[in-house]
Enzyme design. Structure first.
Site, PDB file in Angstrom:
ATOM      1  CG  ASP A   1      -2.106   0.852   1.105  1.00 54.77           C
ATOM      2  OD1 ASP A   1      -2.296   1.457   0.028  1.00 54.77           O
ATOM      3  OD2 ASP A   1      -2.873   0.955   2.080  1.00 54.77           O
TER       4      ASP A   1
ATOM      5  CG  HIS B   1       0.402   2.060  -9.464  1.00 56.15           C
ATOM      6  ND1 HIS B   1       0.109   1.657  -8.174  1.00 56.15           N
ATOM      7  CD2 HIS B   1      -0.688   2.772  -9.886  1.00 56.15           C
ATOM      8  CE1 HIS B   1      -1.099   2.095  -7.833  1.00 56.15           C
ATOM      9  NE2 HIS B   1      -1.595   2.778  -8.858  1.00 56.15           N
TER      10      HIS B   1
ATOM     11  CG  LEU C   1      11.042 -16.372  -3.769  1.00 61.47           C
ATOM     12  CD1 LEU C   1      10.680 -16.451  -2.279  1.00 61.47           C
ATOM     13  CD2 LEU C   1      11.690 -15.000  -4.049  1.00 61.47           C
TER      14      LEU C   1
HETATM   15  C1  FPP Z   1      -1.758   0.205  -3.411  1.00 61.29           C
HETATM   16  O1  FPP Z   1      -1.319   1.538  -3.442  1.00 61.29           O
HETATM   17  C2  FPP Z   1      -1.257  -0.503  -4.547  1.00 61.29           C
HETATM   18  C3  FPP Z   1      -2.031  -1.083  -5.501  1.00 61.29           C
HETATM   19  C4  FPP Z   1      -3.495  -1.087  -5.495  1.00 61.29           C
HETATM   20  C5  FPP Z   1      -1.436  -1.742  -6.640  1.00 61.29           C
HETATM   21  C6  FPP Z   1      -0.213  -2.516  -6.332  1.00 61.29           C
HETATM   22  C7  FPP Z   1       0.599  -2.461  -7.519  1.00 61.29           C
HETATM   23  C8  FPP Z   1       1.945  -2.411  -7.544  1.00 61.29           C
HETATM   24  C9  FPP Z   1       2.809  -2.542  -6.365  1.00 61.29           C
HETATM   25  C10 FPP Z   1       2.661  -2.201  -8.795  1.00 61.29           C
HETATM   26  C11 FPP Z   1       2.133  -3.053  -9.870  1.00 61.29           C
HETATM   27  C12 FPP Z   1       3.193  -3.843 -10.385  1.00 61.29           C
HETATM   28  C13 FPP Z   1       3.009  -5.028 -10.878  1.00 61.29           C
HETATM   29  C14 FPP Z   1       4.181  -5.764 -11.359  1.00 61.29           C
HETATM   30  C15 FPP Z   1       1.659  -5.625 -10.916  1.00 61.29           C
HETATM   31  P1  FPP Z   1      -2.409   2.662  -3.593  1.00 61.29           P
HETATM   32  O2  FPP Z   1      -2.476   3.032  -5.029  1.00 61.29           O
HETATM   33  O3  FPP Z   1      -3.692   2.222  -2.995  1.00 61.29           O
HETATM   34  O4  FPP Z   1      -1.740   3.799  -2.765  1.00 61.29           O
HETATM   35  P2  FPP Z   1      -2.502   4.912  -1.919  1.00 61.29           P
HETATM   36  O5  FPP Z   1      -3.269   4.212  -0.842  1.00 61.29           O
HETATM   37  O6  FPP Z   1      -1.365   5.730  -1.374  1.00 61.29           O
HETATM   38  O7  FPP Z   1      -3.367   5.689  -2.870  1.00 61.29           O
END
Ligand code: FPP
Length: 241
Positions: free
Chosen positions: A17, A34, A128
């Site tokens: 997150d 992201h 892994l």
């Molecule tokens: C949460 O941060 C993250 C997500 C919903 C997406 C997770 C995705 C990645 C880590 C990158 C994707 C990469 C691949 C390889 C799939 P948020 O956007 O909810 O952050 P916020 O709460 O600060 O808005």
């Protein structure tokens, strides 16, 4: 050097997150958050390999994330496709096995073919296991597992009227080949499970930290593992049984 940790979790699950907040704080579009989050995944895999972790599950896109603006959804899936195209070879060379947990419904043919290829190419790797939870939600997983179980019972004419056991149900979960979650990490200061691996995390230790996901590094992982090593786990029983 590989640090000596007597109690290493067999399965670590991570709710990554804070990508959006990281980007916004830097005056960047959320898509850049992201992208930085994907780099943090690379670091996590390398750290996990050198520490000797066996299984890591990553919450990359939930069944609820479809509620986000279409531009953000597209940027996450475009990133995923690019990620697999550019990282599959090094991932395979490092002996990492890729798994996918989640519903195939709503995923595009392109995304599915990239994921399927990553799973197929890395099938025999054992250094892994990295389980990408994509279009994943525990409630959907359990409902679809029950559906498939009942369909199978009917088709094979078995188990009619018999109560469903945990062992029978687990065969239908996306995570069937993985052990239960021992340690669940959530970054960015939120303290929720957000429909992530609820069945599998029944006895998981929960580690919450303020670090935004793009800044999560080897040291952050080690802090979580050190904290885990100090926990007493009783699984509903008594200590020292
Ligand atoms: C949460 O941060 C993250 C997500 C919903 C997406 C997770 C995705 C990645 C880590 C990158 C994707 C990469 C691949 C390889 C799939 P948020 O956007 O909810 O952050 P916020 O709460 O600060 O808005």
């Amino acid at each position: 050097m590989v640090p000596v940790r007597p109690k290493l979790p067999r399965h670590v699950a991570v709710i990554m997150d804070g990508n959006g907040r990281w980007a916004t704080a830097k005056g960047l579009p959320r898509s850049q958050g992201h992208r930085a989050g994907a780099d943090a995944i690379d670091r996590l895999m390398d750290a996990s390999l050198s520490i000797g972790l066996e299984n890591v599950s990553l919450y990359a896109f939930s069944t609820e994330n479809w509620r986000r603006p279409i531009t953000e959804i597209r940027s996450i899936f475009d990133l995923l496709v690019e990620y697999i195209e550019s990282r599959l070879e090094p991932i395979a060379e490092k002996g990492i096995r890729i798994l996918h947990s989640g519903s195939r419904k709503r995923l595009s043919a392109k995304v599915l073919s990239k994921i399927d290829k990553a799973v197929e190419v890395t099938r025999k790797n054992r250094n892994l296991t990295v389980n990408f939870c994509l279009n994943y939600g525990s409630q959907e997983e359990l409902l679809s597992a029950f559906g498939k179980l009942l369909e199978d019972r009917q088709k094979k004419r078995i188990g009619r009227g018999k109560p469903v056991s945990a062992k029978e149900l687990e065969k239908y979960l996306y995570t069937y080949s993985l052990p239960p979650v021992d340690l669940l990490i959530r970054t960015a200061g939120e303290q929720r499970l957000s429909n992530f691996l609820l069945w599998q995390s029944a006895y998981a230790e929960l580690f919450f930290c303020d670090t935004l996901w793009p800044e999560f590094d080897r040291k952050s992982l080690e802090s979580a593992l050190d904290w885990f090593a100090g926990r007493t786990r009783k699984f509903g029983g008594l200590e020292n049984e």
